[in-house]
Design a protein around this motif. Sequence first.
Motif, PDB file in Angstrom:
ATOM      1  N   TYR A 156       0.903  -1.349  -0.066  1.00  0.00           N
ATOM      2  CA  TYR A 156       0.050   0.160   0.127  1.00  0.00           C
ATOM      3  C   TYR A 156       1.067   1.386  -0.076  1.00  0.00           C
ATOM      4  CZ  TYR A 156      -3.560  -3.342   1.153  1.00  0.00           C
ATOM      5  OH  TYR A 156      -4.342  -4.620   1.054  1.00  0.00           O
ATOM      6  N   LEU A 157       0.308   2.344   0.116  1.00  0.00           N
ATOM      7  CA  LEU A 157       1.134   3.523  -0.158  1.00  0.00           C
ATOM      8  C   LEU A 157       0.790   4.904   0.916  1.00  0.00           C
ATOM      9  CD1 LEU A 157       0.970   3.826  -4.036  1.00  0.00           C
ATOM     10  CD2 LEU A 157       2.777   3.152  -2.486  1.00  0.00           C
ATOM     11  N   HIS A 158       0.357   4.329   1.938  1.00  0.00           N
ATOM     12  CA  HIS A 158      -0.116   5.333   3.030  1.00  0.00           C
ATOM     13  C   HIS A 158       1.356   5.900   3.574  1.00  0.00           C
ATOM     14  CE1 HIS A 158      -3.730   2.373   3.342  1.00  0.00           C
ATOM     15  NE2 HIS A 158      -4.091   3.500   2.711  1.00  0.00           N
ATOM     16  N   ASP A 159       0.930   7.042   4.349  1.00  0.00           N
ATOM     17  CA  ASP A 159       2.218   7.973   4.739  1.00  0.00           C
ATOM     18  C   ASP A 159       3.105   7.108   5.669  1.00  0.00           C
ATOM     19  OD1 ASP A 159       1.204   9.959   3.466  1.00  0.00           O
ATOM     20  OD2 ASP A 159       1.214  11.416   5.074  1.00  0.00           O
ATOM     21  N   GLU A 160       2.597   6.202   6.461  1.00  0.00           N
ATOM     22  CA  GLU A 160       3.286   5.455   7.530  1.00  0.00           C
ATOM     23  C   GLU A 160       4.481   4.498   6.787  1.00  0.00           C
ATOM     24  OE1 GLU A 160      -0.910   3.377   7.786  1.00  0.00           O
ATOM     25  OE2 GLU A 160       0.065   5.582   7.190  1.00  0.00           O
ATOM     26  N   ASP A 211       5.025  24.209  -6.007  1.00  0.00           N
ATOM     27  CA  ASP A 211       3.923  23.186  -6.285  1.00  0.00           C
ATOM     28  C   ASP A 211       4.310  22.076  -6.685  1.00  0.00           C
ATOM     29  OD1 ASP A 211       5.317  24.101  -8.715  1.00  0.00           O
ATOM     30  OD2 ASP A 211       3.515  24.742  -9.748  1.00  0.00           O
ATOM     31  N   ARG A 212       5.496  21.125  -6.455  1.00  0.00           N
ATOM     32  CA  ARG A 212       5.744  20.038  -6.990  1.00  0.00           C
ATOM     33  C   ARG A 212       4.878  18.954  -6.457  1.00  0.00           C
ATOM     34  NH1 ARG A 212      11.354  16.446  -5.421  1.00  0.00           N
ATOM     35  NH2 ARG A 212      11.301  15.282  -7.486  1.00  0.00           N
ATOM     36  N   THR A 213       4.875  17.912  -7.400  1.00  0.00           N
ATOM     37  CA  THR A 213       4.244  16.604  -6.839  1.00  0.00           C
ATOM     38  C   THR A 213       5.033  15.441  -7.196  1.00  0.00           C
ATOM     39  OG1 THR A 213       1.942  17.851  -7.907  1.00  0.00           O
ATOM     40  CG2 THR A 213       1.919  15.338  -7.659  1.00  0.00           C
ATOM     41  N   ALA A 221       1.913  19.930  -1.602  1.00  0.00           N
ATOM     42  CA  ALA A 221       1.871  20.438  -0.352  1.00  0.00           C
ATOM     43  C   ALA A 221       0.473  20.486   0.066  1.00  0.00           C
ATOM     44  CB  ALA A 221       2.407  21.878  -0.462  1.00  0.00           C
ATOM     45  N   GLU A 222      -0.529  20.248  -0.660  1.00  0.00           N
ATOM     46  CA  GLU A 222      -1.805  20.570  -0.063  1.00  0.00           C
ATOM     47  C   GLU A 222      -2.571  18.930   0.208  1.00  0.00           C
ATOM     48  OE1 GLU A 222      -0.761  22.195  -3.079  1.00  0.00           O
ATOM     49  OE2 GLU A 222      -0.687  23.819  -1.690  1.00  0.00           O
ATOM     50  N   GLY A 223      -1.863  18.155  -0.101  1.00  0.00           N
ATOM     51  CA  GLY A 223      -2.400  16.721   0.344  1.00  0.00           C
ATOM     52  C   GLY A 223      -2.113  15.536  -0.673  1.00  0.00           C
ATOM     53  N   ALA A 224      -2.793  14.444  -0.667  1.00  0.00           N
ATOM     54  CA  ALA A 224      -2.387  13.325  -1.394  1.00  0.00           C
ATOM     55  C   ALA A 224      -3.782  12.708  -2.032  1.00  0.00           C
ATOM     56  CB  ALA A 224      -1.958  12.232  -0.295  1.00  0.00           C
ATOM     57  N   CYS A 225      -3.408  11.831  -3.012  1.00  0.00           N
ATOM     58  CA  CYS A 225      -4.479  11.220  -3.940  1.00  0.00           C
ATOM     59  C   CYS A 225      -4.000   9.726  -4.025  1.00  0.00           C
ATOM     60  CB  CYS A 225      -4.661  11.868  -5.061  1.00  0.00           C
ATOM     61  SG  CYS A 225      -6.194  11.518  -6.170  1.00  0.00           S
ATOM     62  N   PHE A 226      -4.928   8.731  -3.836  1.00  0.00           N
ATOM     63  CA  PHE A 226      -4.563   7.545  -4.077  1.00  0.00           C
ATOM     64  C   PHE A 226      -5.625   6.785  -5.125  1.00  0.00           C
ATOM     65  CE2 PHE A 226      -3.499   8.606   0.054  1.00  0.00           C
ATOM     66  CZ  PHE A 226      -2.359   8.152   0.307  1.00  0.00           C
ATOM     67  N   GLY A 275      -9.421   6.335  -4.540  1.00  0.00           N
ATOM     68  CA  GLY A 275      -9.758   6.470  -3.313  1.00  0.00           C
ATOM     69  C   GLY A 275      -9.681   7.995  -2.663  1.00  0.00           C
ATOM     70  N   GLU A 276      -9.128   7.942  -1.489  1.00  0.00           N
ATOM     71  CA  GLU A 276      -8.828   9.366  -0.957  1.00  0.00           C
ATOM     72  C   GLU A 276      -8.430  10.433  -1.859  1.00  0.00           C
ATOM     73  OE1 GLU A 276      -6.306  11.672   2.538  1.00  0.00           O
ATOM     74  OE2 GLU A 276      -6.712   9.216   2.733  1.00  0.00           O
ATOM     75  N   CYS A 277      -8.856  11.462  -2.206  1.00  0.00           N
ATOM     76  CA  CYS A 277      -8.150  12.454  -3.138  1.00  0.00           C
ATOM     77  C   CYS A 277      -8.290  13.847  -2.564  1.00  0.00           C
ATOM     78  CB  CYS A 277      -8.535  12.364  -4.259  1.00  0.00           C
ATOM     79  SG  CYS A 277      -7.621  11.733  -5.565  1.00  0.00           S
TER      80      CYS A 277
END
Length: 421
Positions: free
Chosen positions: A275-279, A332-334, A356-361, A374-376
């Motif tokens: 998976y690719l979650h932050d932890e 504004d890097r991704t 910097a604004e958040g994540a998308c999966f 999923g979460e975006c």
Amino acid sequence: MTDRDWKHVILLSADALRADHLSSYGYHRKTSPVLDELADESIRFGNAYSASSHTREAVPALLTGEYPDIAIDDGYRLATESVASTLSEAGFATAGFHSNPFVSRAYGFDEGFDHFDDDLHLGQHKLVALAQRALDKLRNRHYARADEINERSLEWLDSLDSGRSFFLWNHYMDTHGPYEPPGEYATRYADREVSGREAQKLYQRAIDDPESITDAERELLIDLYDAEIRYNDARIGEFLAALRERDLLEESLLIVTADHGDAFGEHGYYEHPRYLHDEITRVPLIVRPPGGAAEEVETPASTLDVGATIEAAVGSEATGDGVSLLGTLPDDRTVFSQARGEDEHGHLRRYASRTAEGACFCERDRESGTIEFGECAGSALREELEAHVDERVRVENGESVEDDEEVDEEIERRLDALGYK
């Protein structure tokens, strides 16, 4: 800086070391006093993410600067040139020291290294290998401890001709499960000493049956993990002191990072599955040029940038998807990550993007071609991730490359001890 500002390149990576368990990254325990001091005289990247969540894809990306779908083939063998090859061609002496079977010579990771010590002695001398295996079983030894890695790498450094430029990669396994902090570290945070057998059983149960882990058992796992971090931090301190004694640190570009993190039930699983979650993807990243620096960068960075930084350091043109960490990163890097599914999920590909604004999966099914998001954090980030996935589909060859070489039983034993079997 130019490529003449240093003579040597040193890459120190830790296996399964998550950033948010380091005191230099705001953790409530003083787990990393050495890295805290190093960060104060370096460029510290506060939001660095691995290109994947597990060693088989993360280390290839780290060493090549390429996404895993290019860096390795379908059998997880190294499939493109690493920084070791680049630096070897540039005249550097090159050496790697570690004990993770997934990135051993069995998978081609010795390519480009003049000296490659993966702690596997089978094939070098049969009698030594048999004796090592018997001793390892008796000692309940799963990997080379950090002090062993230090000793071997320093011995190699001392064997070099004076003035020879070198590239050195040390990969430390201590923070990988099962968590068995040695000696005084065993009770650094835990209120009792835990036997190796108990630690292994608890770790394996957390992987196999995460719902069975009680709150107290979870806290014990974290206590043991944090103690391993403190142990590893101290050994890194000893290695840096040895470099200073040899007048090598001020001649070196030093990069400290991790291949991925480790989970403790935040999303219903432990260890570091696909998976690719932050932890399991947010990692420490510290870059110290000669003379030091004092800078904190919050712009998202990627472990792909490590390869680009090293290549730029020697004047080579970056061939992968990373950028040099010694330049200015755009606000504004991704950055993107990916992970292949395994076993019954082998047809799945997971992707994540972070700004910097958040994540998308999202998750792509290779068989049906469908993509599920999923979460975006917003529609713009979703569109950007969708475009990235389209690009990865175009570079994907879709052919299965089987590895005909049987992985020897020494590798199988190590993998079993590390909780992979």
